[in-house]
Enzyme design. Structure first.
Site, PDB file in Angstrom:
ATOM      1  N   ASP A  56       0.833  -1.196   0.000  1.00 39.41           N
ATOM      2  CA  ASP A  56       0.000   0.000   0.000  1.00 39.41           C
ATOM      3  C   ASP A  56       0.875   1.256   0.000  1.00 39.41           C
ATOM      4  O   ASP A  56       1.867   1.322   0.734  1.00 39.41           O
ATOM      5  CB  ASP A  56      -0.865  -0.038   1.275  1.00 39.41           C
ATOM      6  CG  ASP A  56      -1.951   1.008   1.287  1.00 39.41           C
ATOM      7  OD1 ASP A  56      -2.800   0.974   0.381  1.00 39.41           O
ATOM      8  OD2 ASP A  56      -1.958   1.848   2.210  1.00 39.41           O
ATOM      9  N   GLU A  90      14.914 -15.027   0.310  1.00 41.18           N
ATOM     10  CA  GLU A  90      15.335 -16.145   1.169  1.00 41.18           C
ATOM     11  C   GLU A  90      14.296 -17.268   1.169  1.00 41.18           C
ATOM     12  O   GLU A  90      14.569 -18.375   1.589  1.00 41.18           O
ATOM     13  CB  GLU A  90      15.473 -15.666   2.627  1.00 41.18           C
ATOM     14  CG  GLU A  90      16.589 -14.687   2.855  1.00 41.18           C
ATOM     15  CD  GLU A  90      16.452 -14.070   4.256  1.00 41.18           C
ATOM     16  OE1 GLU A  90      15.808 -14.681   5.140  1.00 41.18           O
ATOM     17  OE2 GLU A  90      16.975 -12.964   4.442  1.00 41.18           O
TER      18      GLU A  90
HETATM   19  C1  NOJ Z   1      -4.362   2.989  -0.876  1.00 44.21           C
HETATM   20  C2  NOJ Z   1      -5.489   2.029  -0.654  1.00 44.21           C
HETATM   21  O1  NOJ Z   1      -5.708   1.307  -1.824  1.00 44.21           O
HETATM   22  C3  NOJ Z   1      -6.652   2.854  -0.210  1.00 44.21           C
HETATM   23  O2  NOJ Z   1      -7.849   2.130  -0.206  1.00 44.21           O
HETATM   24  C4  NOJ Z   1      -6.339   3.417   1.150  1.00 44.21           C
HETATM   25  O3  NOJ Z   1      -7.384   4.283   1.545  1.00 44.21           O
HETATM   26  C5  NOJ Z   1      -5.039   4.215   1.125  1.00 44.21           C
HETATM   27  N1  NOJ Z   1      -4.003   3.563   0.397  1.00 44.21           N
HETATM   28  C6  NOJ Z   1      -4.537   4.432   2.523  1.00 44.21           C
HETATM   29  O4  NOJ Z   1      -4.062   3.237   3.049  1.00 44.21           O
END
Ligand code: NOJ
Length: 551
Positions: free
Chosen positions: A209, A260
């Site tokens: 993310d 690894e």
């Molecule tokens: C990207 C994620 O896909 C989204 O849904 C989220 O709100 C933000 N990052 C924050 O984590």
């Protein structure tokens, strides 16, 4: 499932948004047992892997992207044993499993953030996050002018343990999502532990993310945002919290760590960057294995623009030895069955609702979505699908205001609808309550009345359905190994795209008039092909095609 084959180079990876996939417990929220119970459907669809959006312990302020315990399952979704069962059942069916890692920020309920609040300015507990003194005579102004991706300030002031207003902490997203300070070695070590925890359980990889956001520019300078830019900053060239050089060290470290483990575990980054050239830097040989191709996702339905982005994707990713990925929908963007028919600018993350300009015509959107998916699935590289696109689901535009849940909606006081419209729970059975999503008929977001026609059981029985189209495309892609193939353009008239990938010739008509197909057997078509003529907004796959399609 083969091991050691760099499977991710050509895989079709299906994104599961656990809240909205299938509810086993009956509380109206999808869960891990719900996923396990539908793995046969995914095997029948023909995907190679699934990626699960977060199911970890979380107060759910941002639908689970606010994690309070990275190594446990939130009771909403089940237990760690449910996860292990799901993983084993997926592997038995030859389906790999990728989980979501959220390293940019934690929940404000994470033990580290709670410790930071209880500690004093300058303490080791605070140094795991980005606490700063405010500006102004009494520190009453935020440390800089950064805005949250979800709207409003990116800083919140805390009340110190002695009861006085004190420092501010950075949250690029909601105030319940404080950003970690990735210059702190403890943070790095903790994420190595988290990676190992899931790798030891047997996951096949991670979707990372906000992979472009971990490192912030030294000194945290002010930023003047482009008001038309997408929420995740993809359109802007120089943003002090996106795409900073230091982030690459983190991925070199993780690349070495996952190496690894046996079985080619994959790292896929969510990095919204302004060019493919820059995006490719995230997938150099010793960094991540894949990154989402959001520039492809954001390309309009236009033949010349698509050809250019396909060429540039293959060139840019190819120049670092990485496969290109392709994606049209996910849980953060307007579903492509609506987006491709929008007639007004709609920045990523803003969503659409009843008052948005440029409302899509549903038939046009679905036609284009089917054509776009058929085009995408013929491209060499790896493709990501988002749950429900195989049913042709549109964005849900008329969610009642009181049912909306995206923090974007609240933080902008309703100015942006946000992302709920692409997150509505899936329809499985046309004549069951909540279309079979939940045994009790409940659903955390309301499902539209028209969704019976999209229910999986209806579509499974209809050869002309979007589900049947996806099954044909995925089967043909597998038989002809298109993911590992090469693309060779065929000259065409304006508004049309055509290319060969191995034995398959693809023709896509994005123009305004029907076009004659060049001959050959139609292996798949997104709209009916009568008399060798491909209608507008349609894509066909041909086998044994002699050559060029004509005017
Ligand atoms: C990207 C994620 O896909 C989204 O849904 C989220 O709100 C933000 N990052 C924050 O984590």
């Amino acid at each position: 499932m083969t091991s050691g084959s760099e499977w991710w180079r050509s895989a079709v990876i299906y994104q599961i948004y656990p809240r909205s996939f299938a509810d086993g417990s009956g509380d109206g929220m999808g869960d891990l047992p719900g996923i396990t119970s539908h793995l046969d459907d995914l095997r029948d669809l023909g995907v190679d892997a699934i990626w699960l959006s977060p199911f970890f312990t979380s107060p759910q302020k941002d639908a689970g992207y606010d994690v309070s315990d990275y190594c446990d399952v939130d009771p909403l979704f089940g237990t760690l044993a449910d996860f292990d069962d799901m993983l084993a059942a997926a592997h038995e069916r030859g389906i790999r499993v990728i989980v979501d890692l959220v390293p940019n920020h934690s929940s404000d309920q994470h033990i580290w953030f709670q410790e930071a609040l209880a500690a004093t300015p300058g303490s080791p507990a605070r140094s795991r996050y980005l606490f700063r003194d405010g500006k102004g005579e009494h520190g009453e102004l935020p440390p800089n002018n950064w805005e949250s991706v979800f709207g409003g300030d990116a800083w919140t002031r805390v009340i110190e343990p002695d009861g006085t207003p004190g420092q501010w902490y950075l949250h690029i997203f909601d105030e319940s999502q404080p950003d970690f300070d990735w210059s702190n070695e403890q943070v790095r070590e903790e994420f190595r532990r988290i990676l190992r925890f899931w790798l030891d359980r047997g996951v096949d990889g991670f979707r990372i993310d906000v992979a472009h956001g971990l490192i912030k520019k030294d000194g945290l300078p002010d930023h003047f945002a482009d008001p038309e830019g997408g929420s995740m900053g993809g359109d802007e060239a120089d943003v002090p919290f996106w795409g900073q050089e230091g982030v690459h060290d983190v991925y070199r470290d993780w690349n070495a760590l996952v190496s690894e483990y046996d079985g080619d575990r994959a790292l896929c980054g969510e990095a919204w960057l302004p060019t493919l050239e820059k995006t490719a830097l995230w997938v150099r040989p010793d960094e991540l294995h894949q990154t989402f191709n959001f520039i492809y996702l954001e390309t309009e339905w236009d033949a010349a623009a698509l050809r250019a982005v396909i060429d540039e994707s293959l060139r840019a990713f190819g120049s670092v030895g990485a496969p290109s990925t392709w994606v049209l929908s996910n849980h953060d963007v307007v579903r492509h069955a609506s987006r491709l028919a929008l007639t007004a600018v709609n920045p990523q993350g803003h969503g659409i609702g009843p008052n948005s300009p440029g409302q899509p015509i549903p038939e046009v959107g679905l036609r284009r979505a089917r054509a776009a998916s058929a085009l995408m699935l013929a491209l060499p590289g790896s493709a990501y699908l988002y749950q429900g696109e195989e049913l042709g689901l549109p964005e849900v535009i008329d969610i009642p205001d009181e049912a909306r849940q995206d923090p974007t909606w609240f933080r902008t006081e309703g100015e942006r609808y946000g992302r709920d419209g692409c997150r509505v729970p899936l329809p499985w059975t046309a004549d069951a309550p909540s279309y079979g999503f939940s045994p009790t008929g409940s659903s955390w977001l309301p499902q539209p009345a028209e969704w019976a026609e999209h229910a999986r059981d209806i579509e499974a029985a209809d050869e002309a359905s979007t589900l049947s189209l996806y099954k044909t495309l995925l089967e043909t892609r597998r038989v002809h190994d298109l993911g590992a193939g090469t693309l060779e353009w065929i000259p065409t008239s304006d508004g049309t795209l055509s290319f060969r990938n191995g034995a398959i010739t693809v023709v896509a008509n994005l123009g305004t008039e029907p076009v004659a197909l060049p001959g050959g057997r139609v292996a798949a078509a997104s709209s009916p092909v009568d008399g060798g003529v491909l209608p507008v907004d349609a894509t066909a796959w041909l086998i044994g095609s002699p050559e060029v399609c004509g005017d």
